[in-house]
Every structure is written in structure tokens, then in C-alpha cells.
Scaffold this motif. Structure first.
Motif, PDB file in Angstrom:
ATOM      1  N   THR A 189       8.995   2.855  21.470  1.00  0.00           N
ATOM      2  CA  THR A 189       7.723   2.047  21.685  1.00  0.00           C
ATOM      3  C   THR A 189       7.675   1.288  22.842  1.00  0.00           C
ATOM      4  O   THR A 189       8.703   1.323  23.599  1.00  0.00           O
ATOM      5  N   GLY A 190       6.589   0.631  23.205  1.00  0.00           N
ATOM      6  CA  GLY A 190       6.538  -0.015  24.452  1.00  0.00           C
ATOM      7  C   GLY A 190       7.159  -1.524  24.405  1.00  0.00           C
ATOM      8  O   GLY A 190       8.042  -1.629  23.609  1.00  0.00           O
ATOM      9  N   CYS A 191       6.821  -2.350  25.447  1.00  0.00           N
ATOM     10  CA  CYS A 191       7.413  -3.700  25.569  1.00  0.00           C
ATOM     11  C   CYS A 191       7.038  -4.574  24.523  1.00  0.00           C
ATOM     12  O   CYS A 191       5.754  -4.707  24.259  1.00  0.00           O
ATOM     13  N   MET A 192       7.857  -5.242  23.622  1.00  0.00           N
ATOM     14  CA  MET A 192       7.529  -6.112  22.766  1.00  0.00           C
ATOM     15  C   MET A 192       7.203  -7.460  23.186  1.00  0.00           C
ATOM     16  O   MET A 192       6.727  -8.491  22.566  1.00  0.00           O
ATOM     17  N   GLY A 193       7.514  -7.953  24.579  1.00  0.00           N
ATOM     18  CA  GLY A 193       7.308  -8.963  25.256  1.00  0.00           C
ATOM     19  C   GLY A 193       8.431  -9.950  25.236  1.00  0.00           C
ATOM     20  O   GLY A 193       8.701 -10.811  25.894  1.00  0.00           O
ATOM     21  N   TYR A 194       9.581  -9.595  24.401  1.00  0.00           N
ATOM     22  CA  TYR A 194      10.759 -10.537  24.743  1.00  0.00           C
ATOM     23  C   TYR A 194      11.789  -9.808  25.312  1.00  0.00           C
ATOM     24  O   TYR A 194      12.876  -9.501  25.206  1.00  0.00           O
ATOM     25  N   CYS A 195      11.422  -9.988  26.783  1.00  0.00           N
ATOM     26  CA  CYS A 195      12.287  -9.228  27.906  1.00  0.00           C
ATOM     27  C   CYS A 195      13.615 -10.043  27.901  1.00  0.00           C
ATOM     28  O   CYS A 195      14.568  -9.523  28.384  1.00  0.00           O
ATOM     29  N   TYR A 196      13.365 -11.315  27.633  1.00  0.00           N
ATOM     30  CA  TYR A 196      14.769 -11.983  27.671  1.00  0.00           C
ATOM     31  C   TYR A 196      15.973 -11.684  26.539  1.00  0.00           C
ATOM     32  O   TYR A 196      17.062 -11.949  26.606  1.00  0.00           O
ATOM     33  N   ILE A 206      14.956  -0.157  28.788  1.00  0.00           N
ATOM     34  CA  ILE A 206      15.648   0.856  29.222  1.00  0.00           C
ATOM     35  C   ILE A 206      16.771   0.265  30.087  1.00  0.00           C
ATOM     36  O   ILE A 206      17.869   0.751  30.039  1.00  0.00           O
ATOM     37  N   ILE A 263      14.226 -12.396  15.946  1.00  0.00           N
ATOM     38  CA  ILE A 263      13.081 -13.079  16.671  1.00  0.00           C
ATOM     39  C   ILE A 263      11.784 -12.849  15.933  1.00  0.00           C
ATOM     40  O   ILE A 263      10.968 -12.050  15.357  1.00  0.00           O
ATOM     41  N   MET A 289      10.960   0.495  24.507  1.00  0.00           N
ATOM     42  CA  MET A 289      11.717   1.290  25.544  1.00  0.00           C
ATOM     43  C   MET A 289      10.554   1.077  26.756  1.00  0.00           C
ATOM     44  O   MET A 289      10.117   2.219  27.028  1.00  0.00           O
ATOM     45  N   ALA A 290      10.304  -0.026  27.166  1.00  0.00           N
ATOM     46  CA  ALA A 290       9.732   0.013  28.476  1.00  0.00           C
ATOM     47  C   ALA A 290      10.794  -0.080  29.411  1.00  0.00           C
ATOM     48  O   ALA A 290      11.993  -0.294  29.269  1.00  0.00           O
ATOM     49  N   THR A 291      10.461  -0.372  30.821  1.00  0.00           N
ATOM     50  CA  THR A 291      11.368  -0.411  31.907  1.00  0.00           C
ATOM     51  C   THR A 291      12.315  -1.549  31.608  1.00  0.00           C
ATOM     52  O   THR A 291      13.596  -1.165  31.887  1.00  0.00           O
ATOM     53  N   CYS A 292      11.972  -2.532  31.072  1.00  0.00           N
ATOM     54  CA  CYS A 292      12.697  -3.528  30.889  1.00  0.00           C
ATOM     55  C   CYS A 292      13.840  -3.372  29.726  1.00  0.00           C
ATOM     56  O   CYS A 292      15.095  -3.663  29.925  1.00  0.00           O
TER      57      CYS A 292
END
Lengths: 141, 597
Positions: free
Chosen positions: A81-88, A54, A131, A49-52
Motif C-alpha cells: 500500500t502507499g505511505c501511512m504517514g508514519y515516515c519516522y 522502500i 502505532i 511501500m512508498a519511497t520512504c
């Protein structure tokens, strides 16, 4: 659910020894969730649940899990939790079944979330779109 | 597992799919069906393993066997040998290049994982709004250790030895910066966290603050302890509402536990943190401008020296570091300078977080040891270029950086190497461009950004960049001359040499680096009046092929400026003087009669 801080005033930690004690305490609490080997123990779901996340609908997915797991009588902890880095591949979630390695799923919409509950959480069948973890953590380094 | 005894995971990343991983998947399913094993073995497609070089990848669970470069023909052997007889197929295992040994278990193949997460260690693991989860993952342990067991000088010594360099872009050694602030005696000092992330396409600082705010709070307190400051300020963009909210929650929880506030952990050290909001001006990422903005002045930079370490916020000694720099600090103190130095390259230790964006398959946040090559970042971790197009360039360092091309793909990424090839590390945005991107337009895009963001204090930046932008516009419209190209280069050099702050000193970089790497494209725009990437609208020409045109009049009807004429059932024509290149006719034509030159 995710809010452990329900307005309870926390005790101050006054020394390094206190801090170490606190760490042991919270670690064992998390470990209990991590490594419980009794089959009745909890399923853990983390929603990125980071900006990307959400922006791609992670809030709705988190709600979906909270509501549906409740309705379907599955004992689970759903946390953010925060961004896992898999924004795509947002929204992404990590599911950990008791005693097993966590699995990350990407592109989770409510249809896929339903599949994850019915197939993976209930029966242990993997669902397409896992992933693989492609990084090392500092614990191994 | 309730029903299945085994799982076969097939990589469905773009790279592996290009080398027939879908056929492998189908063959596996068919073969299992034939052998009557479909109910016992599950075949599943996964996302990218980040090891495309050795794809397609097939992983067998639960024994963690990791097969590389699998072909559809190998499927039968995998099923017959591995699945049925339980014998691994050795020839498909990864061979360790160092000792030629076959490695079966992916758990022992850490090196295939090109990423190492230090700054991002807790992002995506912990609940950022729950301090207990952070504590379980070592939050505030480094602070406790420093306050109880180390003197401020010892903390600074560890920081200096670690070789950590500022991750905001400049790459100045963080330990040295801390030492300067520590040495300047004053009744009041400040620690500032620069969270004014402004490069287009960069979002690593935001992700750290949203995913692990405690790492930054802890590091600021550590910095305060070692430099003698008891007040911290986080300058954060107001456009980051979620990061602000999480920071506020984290600060409140840290205060309640006593990691911030008076007499932290009984050590007598006080430290408090306040948030300051930036209004989104790019120049406020420059530390002197940032400080002026916090003071309520105009966000304009001033000449250094005096450096903030001497005279910063309210004229007091101030240490400014960016978010990612701070996020590294607690780990360095816990694991030691030697450990940190063992990662990365000699002059750039540790890792760097990059935000991958643009024409790349795996858009996202990655963290790699310094010294990783661009090829590994783009083609392994990033999964290659979208839609199988050809890689053209990658812009690093945002509007202050430069572009790197195919010939730089094998350059190990670190602060000095990037500068040597005409770009810079910057804060870590990487925008990947493919064959369809016009480099002149790209330079123009960044100049447009700089012109908008120039604070206007010094004339080279305020006027010079505007002129650069005008020259680039002229070129993209097909009106440029060779003299314009000379002027473009000279003016760029002058702006670099004479601007007051980092913004102006680096703003011509996109122009200079595209001119040196893609000179042909500039010449094409100027002499041939062509843009082969097809991005410069003014240089496009829409032409109707009289052979293919059936005279259906669809194009003429859709043209918004009535540039197309012709009799019904007769070939039509486009009047180039009127055409505005809107593409409407091209989209409408069902007979492929319209082409773009």
C-alpha cells in the motif's frame, strides 16, 4: 499474491450502473477479507511501500512475510500500500487478524516481523511498537 | 485472543515517556505479577497517540477505555478497579471540555484525533497498483456521477461553492480557475497536473501519487469534463520513479476499464492522459514555466496575463492544478460542497497535508483541517521537538516562505493567516528548527537554493539573490557590518517588488522573516561576532583550558592543520589564525579540556 492483474484483460465498464455493480463486487471481495468470521479465514498484511518505506527496507520485509508465512503454513494475504504517514517509523505494516481491528506496527525489521508472526499472528499477543491510529477518516465525517 | 483476555496499551511516545510512561509500564507489569494476572493481561508499549497534551495515555482493550494524564501511582487503582472489578476509573477519563462529561470509549473521542484525511484518504489503505481496491473505496464514482447526472457548469458550481483553494501554494480558488478555462472557447483545451514538487522537505504530492494515483486521474478527467478539455498532461519530476511507475500502471488499468479513453462510461466524453517528465528545475513548478518546459522550450516563466486559462499549453486554454488539489476533487463531488465547506476555516475550507521534517519526533505526513494551530501540529501530532530541546522556529512554504516562531504557535493555520504573519502556506513542507539552529544560516541555506534554481531570465532574481547570498555568507563569517544589514533588507524588498515570477518575488522571504523574528541573532553575528547556536563555523573558537589539559598531545596529533602546539605533559594551545574549526580536537580530548566559544 498482490498482483490480481496477472495479464488478464479487464472488461470495459460502460456505464455508471456497471460501475456501481463493479464496486459492489469488489467491495464484497474485500469485505470477505475484512469481516470473515470463520477462524480459518485469512490474515491480512499491508506493507507501506512508498519511497520512504522502500528506502527503509519495506521490500525486504514484504518478501520476508510472503516467504515466512508460506513456510509456516499461515494463510495470509500480503499486499502493498502507499505511505501511512508514519515516515519516522518505517518500515510500517498493518496486520489485520480475522474479525479484528487492524493494528499498525512501526520499525519492522526481520526480527520484529518474526515476532509479529510468532506472537501476534499465531497467538494474538500484541507486540511492542504499535502505532495508534491518530486520524479520522472521511467515512466518519 | 488465544491467551490474553485483556491488553493494556501504554503510550511510549516521546511526550508520554517524558512524563513517566515507562514507570507506568513497569508498575503495571509488577502489579499484575503480584496479583498473579500476568498470564491473562498483556501490557504493551505503543507509539505516539498524537494526544501528548493529555499524556501519558493508557488504553485498555478490548473495551477501548482511554485514560489520560495517568501517573505511576494510578496503576494500582487501574488494576484493582478496572481490571479486577471491571469498574472504570472515572477520574482518569477524558473530560469533554464542552459539557464536562467523562468520555470512556476512545471511539467517541474523535476530536482528540487532530487529523482528518481527505486527500490522503486511501494512502496506506489500498494497494495503489490494484484499481479494484481503489474502486471499492469510491474511485471513479464521482466521475460517473458527474458524467451521468451533472452538466459541466454544475460541476464547476460545486467546485466554486466548496471553496477549495489551490494546494500548490498560491491558494487561488480552484473552481474559479476551472471556470476561466471553461469560458475560453477553443477547439482544443488541456488539463495539466503539476506534480513538480520542489520545496526542500516536501513530499506530500509524491505520497499521494504513490499511494492513490487514481484520485488524481479521476479528478483530471472531471476537470476535463467541466472545462471542455479532452487531454490531460501530468508534469512530474523524473526524480520520482516510483510515482511514475504507479501512475503508469494506474493509467493503464483505468484505460482498460474505460475510465480514460473514448466514450467514458457511455457518456460520449473522451479524455486521455499523458505523462511529461520534468528535469527537476524548481522554477518549473511555476505554471507558465511548467507549460514552456512541456512545450520543449526553456523552463522560464512569462508574465501573466495572459493566464494559462486563456493561452496555455500550445497557446490553448489550459487549467493547471497541483496533485493535492486534484486529490480533493472526487470527494467534494461525492460528498458535496457544503460538507467540504464545513471543514476548515471560513476562507480556507478543507484540510491541508503537511510533510513534517527537521527536529521533530514524528517525522511524517499529516493532514489536518485548516485552522489547526501550529502548536497542535508540532506538539500533538508531531510529538514535540527531538531530544527534549527547545522549539525555535518552523519554516513553512519552503524557500518562498518564512519562519514562524513561538509567538505564532497558536495562530490557526490557513492561507491568509500565514501570509499575515509573514510566511505562506506553500505546498506544505514544514521544517522544524530547535535551539541549535542558527537562523542566519537557515536563511543562507534557502538563498543558496534559490540562487541555484533561479532561471536567470530577470536580473533582480538572477543578480539580486546572488548578492543576498553573498551578504549572508559575509555575516555568517563574522565580517558583516550594520550597513550590510540595511543593504540586506533593502535589496530583499527590491527583489520582491521587481522580480518576474513567484520564485523571485518570494525568494527573499526567508531573509525578511528571520530578520523580523530573529533580529537579535543578526546583531549578534555582526557586532559580537558570535553565533550562539554554534552553527556558524567561522565564528566558533576552540580554546584549551590550561587547568584541565594534561598535555597528552592527542589533540595536536589529530589536528589536520597543525594549529595546536605545546610540550608533552604541558598545557597545549590553539593558534586561532590557523584553526579551521573542524572539531577533531574537541572529539579527541578525553579530559574535557577543549571548549567551544
Amino acid at each position: 499474491m498482490s498482483k490480481i492483474f496477472g495479464g488478464i484483460k479487464m472488461a470495459k465498464i460502460k456505464s455508471l450502473a456497471d460501475l456501481k455493480k463493479k464496486q459492489d463486487e469488489v467491495r464484497s471481495k474485500l469485505n470477505l477479507r475484512d469481516k470473515a468470521d470463520n477462524p480459518e479465514s485469512l490474515v491480512q498484511i499491508k506493507v507501506a511501500m512508498a519511497t520512504c518505506g522502500i528506502a527503509s527496507g519495506a521490500k525486504e520485509i514484504m518478501e520476508f512475510f510472503v516467504n515466512e508465512l508460506g513456510k509456516r503454513n499461515i494463510d495470509a494475504v500480503v499486499t502493498q500500500t502507499g505511505c501511512m504517514g508514519y515516515c519516522y517509523a518505517e518500515p510500517t505494516i498493518e496486520v489485520q487478524l480475522p474479525g479484528q481491528e487492524p493494528v499498525v506496527y512501526g520499525y519492522v525489521d526481520s526480527k520484529k516481523a518474526d515476532k509479529i508472526i510468532e506472537l501476534y499472528i499465531k497467538k494474538g499477543e500484541l507486540v511492542d511498537g504499535i502505532i495508534p491510529q491518530n486520524y479520522e477518516t472521511i467515512d466518519n465525517k | 485472543m488465544a491467551n490474553y483476555k485483556m491488553h493494556i496499551l501504554v503510550c511510549g511516545g516521546t511526550g508520554c515517556r517524558a512524563s513517566q510512561s515507562e514507570m507506568i509500564l513497569d508498575n503495571l507489569k509488577t502489579e499484575l505479577e503480584t496479583k498473579g494476572l500476568s498470564d491473562e493481561i498483556q501490557v504493551i508499549q505503543t507509539g505516539c497517540f498524537g494526544f501528548c497534551e493529555k499524556g501519558p495515555i493508557v488504553k485498555i482493550m478490548p473495551d477501548n477505555t482511554f485514560y489520560v494524564e495517568v501517573t505511576p501511582e494510578d496503576v494500582k487503582e487501574i488494576i484493582d478497579e478496572h481490571i479486577i472489578k471491571g469498574r472504570r476509573v472515572n477520574r482518569l477519563l477524558y473530560v469533554n471540555p464542552d459539557n464536562q462529561e467523562h468520555i470512556a470509549d476512545s471511539k467517541h473521542m474523535g476530536f482528540y484525533k487532530k487529523q482528518l484525511r481527505i486527500a490522503l484518504r486511501n494512502c496506506g489503505f489500498i494497494d495503489p497498483e490494484n484499481i479494484d481496491e481503489a474502486i471499492a473505496k469510491d474511485a471513479y464514482q464521482a466521475l460517473g456521477k458527474a458524467l451521468v447526472e451533472m452538466s459541466p457548469d454544475q460541476v464547476i458550481a460545486v467546485m466554486k461553492d466548496s471553496g477549495l483553494r489551490g494546494r500548490g501554494g498560491g491558494g487561488f480558488p480552484a473552481g474559479l480557475k476551472w471556470e476561466f478555462a471553461a469560458k475560453n472557447a477553443s477547439d482544443q483545451k488541456y488539463v495539466v497536473c503539476n506534480a513538480d514538487e520542489g520545496d526542500p522537505g516536501a513530499f506530500m504530492d509524491r505520497s499521494i501519487l504513490e499511494g492513490d494515483p487514481h484520485s488524481v486521474l479521476e479528478a483530471m478527467a472531471l476537470c476535463g469534463y467541466s472545462t471542455g478539455a479532452n487531454k490531460g498532461l501530468i508534469y512530474i519530476r523524473a526524480e520520482y520513479p516510483l510515482a511514475i511507475e504507479r501512475l503508469k500502471i494506474a493509467m493503464k488499468q483505468a484505460e482498460e476499464y474505460g475510465f480514460l479513453g473514448k466514450d467514458i462510461l457511455g457518456s460520449g466524453f473522451d479524455f486521455e492522459i499523458e505523462l511529461r517528465y520534468g528535469a527537476g528545475a524548481f522554477v518549473c513548478g511555476e505554471e507558465t514555466a511548467l507549460i514552456h518546459s512541456m512545450e520543449g522550450e526553456r523552463g522560464e516563466p512569462t508574465v501573466k496575463p495572459p493566464f494559462p486559462a486563456e493561452s496555455g499549453y500550445l497557446k490553448k486554454p489550459t487549467n493547471v492544478n497541483n496533485v493535492e488539489t486534484f486529490a480533493n476533487v472526487p470527494v467534494i463531488l461525492l460528498k458535496g460542497a457544503e460538507w467540504y465547506k464545513s471543514i476548515g476555516t471560513e476562507k480556507s475550507s478543507g484540510t491541508k497535508v503537511f510533510a513534517l521534517a527537521g527536529k521533530i519526533n514524528n517525522v511524517g505526513l499529516i493532514e489536518v483541517p485548516m485552522g489547526t494551530t501550529l502548536r497542535e501540529v508540532i506538539f500533538e501530532i508531531g510529538g514535540g521537538i527531538k531530544d527534549g530541546k527547545k522549539f525555535k522556529a518552523v519554516q513553512t512554504g519552503g524557500p518562498s516562505g518564512g519562519c514562524l516562531t513561538e509567538k505564532h504557535l497558536d495562530t490557526p493555520i490557513d492561507f491568509d493567516n500565514l501570509i499575515a504573519v509573514g510566511s505562506m502556506m506553500g505546498s506544505g513542507g514544514m521544517i522544524v528548527m530547535d535551539e541549535d539552529d542558527c537562523m542566519v544560516s537557515m536563511a543562507k541555506f534557502y538563498l543558496e537554493f534559490t540562487v541555484e534554481e533561479s532561471c536567470g531570465k530577470c536580473s533582480p532574481c538572477r543578480i539580486g539573490n546572488k548578492r543576498l547570498y553573498e551578504l549572508l555568507t559575509k555575516i555568517t563569517e563574522g565580517k558583516g557590518t550594520m550597513e550590510d544589514l540595511d543593504l540586506l533588507r533593502n535589496l530583499s524588498e527590491v527583489i520582491k517588488d521587481t522580480s518576474l515570477c513567484g520564485l523571485g518575488q518570494t525568494s527573499p522571504n526567508p531573509v525578511l522573516s528571520t530578520m523580523s523574528n530573529f533580529w537579535d541573532e543578526y546583531i549578534e553575528h555582526v557586532t559580537d561576532k558570535k553565533c550562539s547556536a554554534g552553527q556558524c563555523a567561522a565564528l566558533k573558537q576552540y580554546i584549551i583550558d590550561p587547568e584541565a589539559c594534561v598535555g597528552c598531545t592527542a589533540c595536536a596529533r589529530v589536528c589536520p592543520v597543525n594549529a595546536i602546539s605545546g610540550e608533552r605533559k604541558m598545557p597545549h594551545e590553539i593558534n586561532q589564525d590557523i584553526c579551521i574549526k573542524c572539531n577533531a580536537c574537541f572529539e579527541k580530548c578525553k579530559f574535557n579540556a577543549i571548549s567551544i566559544n
